[in-house]
Scaffold this motif. Structure first.
Motif, PDB file in Angstrom:
ATOM      1  N   MET A 114       0.835  -1.159   0.000  1.00  0.00           N
ATOM      2  CA  MET A 114       0.000   0.000   0.000  1.00  0.00           C
ATOM      3  C   MET A 114       0.893   1.240   0.000  1.00  0.00           C
ATOM      4  SD  MET A 114      -2.841   0.864   2.789  1.00  0.00           S
ATOM      5  CE  MET A 114      -4.398   1.233   2.145  1.00  0.00           C
ATOM      6  N   THR A 115       0.561   2.237  -0.859  1.00  0.00           N
ATOM      7  CA  THR A 115       1.389   3.440  -0.965  1.00  0.00           C
ATOM      8  C   THR A 115       0.899   4.522  -0.010  1.00  0.00           C
ATOM      9  OG1 THR A 115      -0.001   4.345  -2.704  1.00  0.00           O
ATOM     10  CG2 THR A 115       1.865   2.997  -3.401  1.00  0.00           C
ATOM     11  N   LYS A 116       1.847   5.317   0.384  1.00  0.00           N
ATOM     12  CA  LYS A 116       1.535   6.390   1.319  1.00  0.00           C
ATOM     13  C   LYS A 116       0.867   7.543   0.561  1.00  0.00           C
ATOM     14  CE  LYS A 116       3.722   9.148   4.872  1.00  0.00           C
ATOM     15  NZ  LYS A 116       4.954   9.476   5.550  1.00  0.00           N
ATOM     16  N   LYS A 117      -0.189   8.115   1.141  1.00  0.00           N
ATOM     17  CA  LYS A 117      -0.902   9.219   0.503  1.00  0.00           C
ATOM     18  C   LYS A 117      -0.078  10.491   0.637  1.00  0.00           C
ATOM     19  CE  LYS A 117      -5.465   7.319   1.242  1.00  0.00           C
ATOM     20  NZ  LYS A 117      -6.783   7.498   1.837  1.00  0.00           N
ATOM     21  N   ASP A 118      -0.134  11.328  -0.403  1.00  0.00           N
ATOM     22  CA  ASP A 118       0.614  12.576  -0.429  1.00  0.00           C
ATOM     23  C   ASP A 118      -0.366  13.755  -0.421  1.00  0.00           C
ATOM     24  OD1 ASP A 118       2.536  14.527  -0.671  1.00  0.00           O
ATOM     25  OD2 ASP A 118       2.752  14.255  -2.845  1.00  0.00           O
ATOM     26  N   PHE A 119      -0.364  14.519   0.640  1.00  0.00           N
ATOM     27  CA  PHE A 119      -1.256  15.678   0.756  1.00  0.00           C
ATOM     28  C   PHE A 119      -0.496  16.999   0.611  1.00  0.00           C
ATOM     29  CE2 PHE A 119      -4.946  13.354   1.756  1.00  0.00           C
ATOM     30  CZ  PHE A 119      -4.580  12.288   2.563  1.00  0.00           C
ATOM     31  N   SER A 120       0.724  16.954   0.187  1.00  0.00           N
ATOM     32  CA  SER A 120       1.549  18.160   0.116  1.00  0.00           C
ATOM     33  C   SER A 120       1.051  19.161  -0.918  1.00  0.00           C
ATOM     34  CB  SER A 120       3.004  17.797  -0.170  1.00  0.00           C
ATOM     35  OG  SER A 120       3.089  17.174  -1.440  1.00  0.00           O
ATOM     36  N   ASN A 121       0.280  18.715  -1.905  1.00  0.00           N
ATOM     37  CA  ASN A 121      -0.185  19.632  -2.934  1.00  0.00           C
ATOM     38  C   ASN A 121      -1.504  20.319  -2.559  1.00  0.00           C
ATOM     39  OD1 ASN A 121      -1.744  17.347  -3.101  1.00  0.00           O
ATOM     40  ND2 ASN A 121      -1.856  17.356  -5.325  1.00  0.00           N
ATOM     41  N   LEU A 122      -2.067  19.984  -1.398  1.00  0.00           N
ATOM     42  CA  LEU A 122      -3.323  20.580  -0.964  1.00  0.00           C
ATOM     43  C   LEU A 122      -3.046  21.786  -0.068  1.00  0.00           C
ATOM     44  CD1 LEU A 122      -5.394  17.389  -0.079  1.00  0.00           C
ATOM     45  CD2 LEU A 122      -5.463  18.731  -2.170  1.00  0.00           C
ATOM     46  N   SER A 123      -3.919  22.784  -0.153  1.00  0.00           N
ATOM     47  CA  SER A 123      -3.760  23.957   0.719  1.00  0.00           C
ATOM     48  C   SER A 123      -4.919  23.998   1.700  1.00  0.00           C
ATOM     49  CB  SER A 123      -3.704  25.237  -0.113  1.00  0.00           C
ATOM     50  OG  SER A 123      -4.910  25.398  -0.824  1.00  0.00           O
ATOM     51  N   ASN A 124      -4.655  24.551   2.844  1.00  0.00           N
ATOM     52  CA  ASN A 124      -5.646  24.646   3.893  1.00  0.00           C
ATOM     53  C   ASN A 124      -6.607  25.789   3.568  1.00  0.00           C
ATOM     54  OD1 ASN A 124      -7.083  25.086   6.260  1.00  0.00           O
ATOM     55  ND2 ASN A 124      -5.309  24.727   7.581  1.00  0.00           N
ATOM     56  N   PRO A 125      -7.909  25.554   3.470  1.00  0.00           N
ATOM     57  CA  PRO A 125      -8.859  26.620   3.151  1.00  0.00           C
ATOM     58  C   PRO A 125      -8.851  27.743   4.195  1.00  0.00           C
ATOM     59  CG  PRO A 125      -9.946  24.477   3.092  1.00  0.00           C
ATOM     60  CD  PRO A 125      -8.561  24.265   3.585  1.00  0.00           C
ATOM     61  N   ALA A 126      -8.647  27.396   5.446  1.00  0.00           N
ATOM     62  CA  ALA A 126      -8.616  28.426   6.490  1.00  0.00           C
ATOM     63  C   ALA A 126      -7.420  29.352   6.295  1.00  0.00           C
ATOM     64  CB  ALA A 126      -8.562  27.776   7.866  1.00  0.00           C
ATOM     65  N   THR A 127      -6.291  28.807   5.929  1.00  0.00           N
ATOM     66  CA  THR A 127      -5.103  29.620   5.683  1.00  0.00           C
ATOM     67  C   THR A 127      -5.333  30.546   4.500  1.00  0.00           C
ATOM     68  OG1 THR A 127      -3.699  27.852   6.547  1.00  0.00           O
ATOM     69  CG2 THR A 127      -2.619  29.535   5.210  1.00  0.00           C
ATOM     70  N   ASN A 128      -5.937  30.023   3.435  1.00  0.00           N
ATOM     71  CA  ASN A 128      -6.240  30.847   2.266  1.00  0.00           C
ATOM     72  C   ASN A 128      -7.157  32.007   2.642  1.00  0.00           C
ATOM     73  OD1 ASN A 128      -4.729  29.127   0.706  1.00  0.00           O
ATOM     74  ND2 ASN A 128      -6.484  27.996  -0.090  1.00  0.00           N
ATOM     75  N   PHE A 129      -8.185  31.729   3.445  1.00  0.00           N
ATOM     76  CA  PHE A 129      -9.125  32.758   3.870  1.00  0.00           C
ATOM     77  C   PHE A 129      -8.425  33.827   4.693  1.00  0.00           C
ATOM     78  CE2 PHE A 129     -13.070  34.648   4.906  1.00  0.00           C
ATOM     79  CZ  PHE A 129     -13.025  34.982   6.248  1.00  0.00           C
ATOM     80  N   LEU A 130      -7.584  33.416   5.649  1.00  0.00           N
ATOM     81  CA  LEU A 130      -6.882  34.376   6.492  1.00  0.00           C
ATOM     82  C   LEU A 130      -5.923  35.239   5.680  1.00  0.00           C
ATOM     83  CD1 LEU A 130      -6.212  32.221   9.668  1.00  0.00           C
ATOM     84  CD2 LEU A 130      -7.836  34.101   9.416  1.00  0.00           C
ATOM     85  N   GLU A 131      -5.266  34.663   4.691  1.00  0.00           N
ATOM     86  CA  GLU A 131      -4.362  35.426   3.831  1.00  0.00           C
ATOM     87  C   GLU A 131      -5.142  36.474   3.042  1.00  0.00           C
ATOM     88  OE1 GLU A 131      -0.917  32.026   3.197  1.00  0.00           O
ATOM     89  OE2 GLU A 131      -2.294  32.467   1.560  1.00  0.00           O
ATOM     90  N   GLU A 132      -6.321  36.098   2.534  1.00  0.00           N
ATOM     91  CA  GLU A 132      -7.158  37.048   1.802  1.00  0.00           C
ATOM     92  C   GLU A 132      -7.602  38.186   2.719  1.00  0.00           C
ATOM     93  OE1 GLU A 132     -10.431  35.036  -0.061  1.00  0.00           O
ATOM     94  OE2 GLU A 132      -9.108  33.651  -1.106  1.00  0.00           O
TER      95      GLU A 132
END
Length: 107
Positions: A1-19
């Motif tokens: 079984m391969t390990k899942k990679d979430f490095s390409n996802l961004s946190n929606p809360a972080t995006n909102f706070l940056e905006e």
């Protein structure tokens, strides 16, 4: 079984706070409000503080009428008067220095 990679996802809360930070910084640079063909610019402060004052009924009624005559608000008149008072207070160098020191300590 391969390990899942979430490095390409961004946190929606972080995006909102940056905006929000970007919008707040832009708002702080130059805030313009218009009311009945009068424009008031505030270039340094983006948030107001609440304060309560007790006025004599005659003063409060007169202030409301004057605000209507001038096409502005009682709050705007009070801010202008208080700004003038602070500016007059600062004309005395000793008082200005004392005020600056107090603001530095307690702000």
């Amino acid at each position: 079984m391969t390990k899942k990679d979430f490095s390409n996802l961004s946190n929606p809360a972080t995006n909102f706070l940056e905006e929000m930070n970007t919008a707040t910084k832009a708002q702080t640079k130059s805030t313009t409000t218009t009311k009945k063909a009068k424009t008031v610019k505030n270039t340094s402060e983006s948030r107001s503080q609440h304060a309560s004052f007790l006025l004599k009924p005659s003063t409060a009624n007169s202030l409301k009428m004057i605000a209507k005559f001038e096409g502005t608000s009682a709050n705007n008149i009070a801010n202008q008067l208080l700004d003038k008072y602070v500016a007059d207070y600062r004309k005395n160098p000793a008082q200005a220095k004392k005020l600056d020191q107090a603001l530095e300590l307690f702000s």
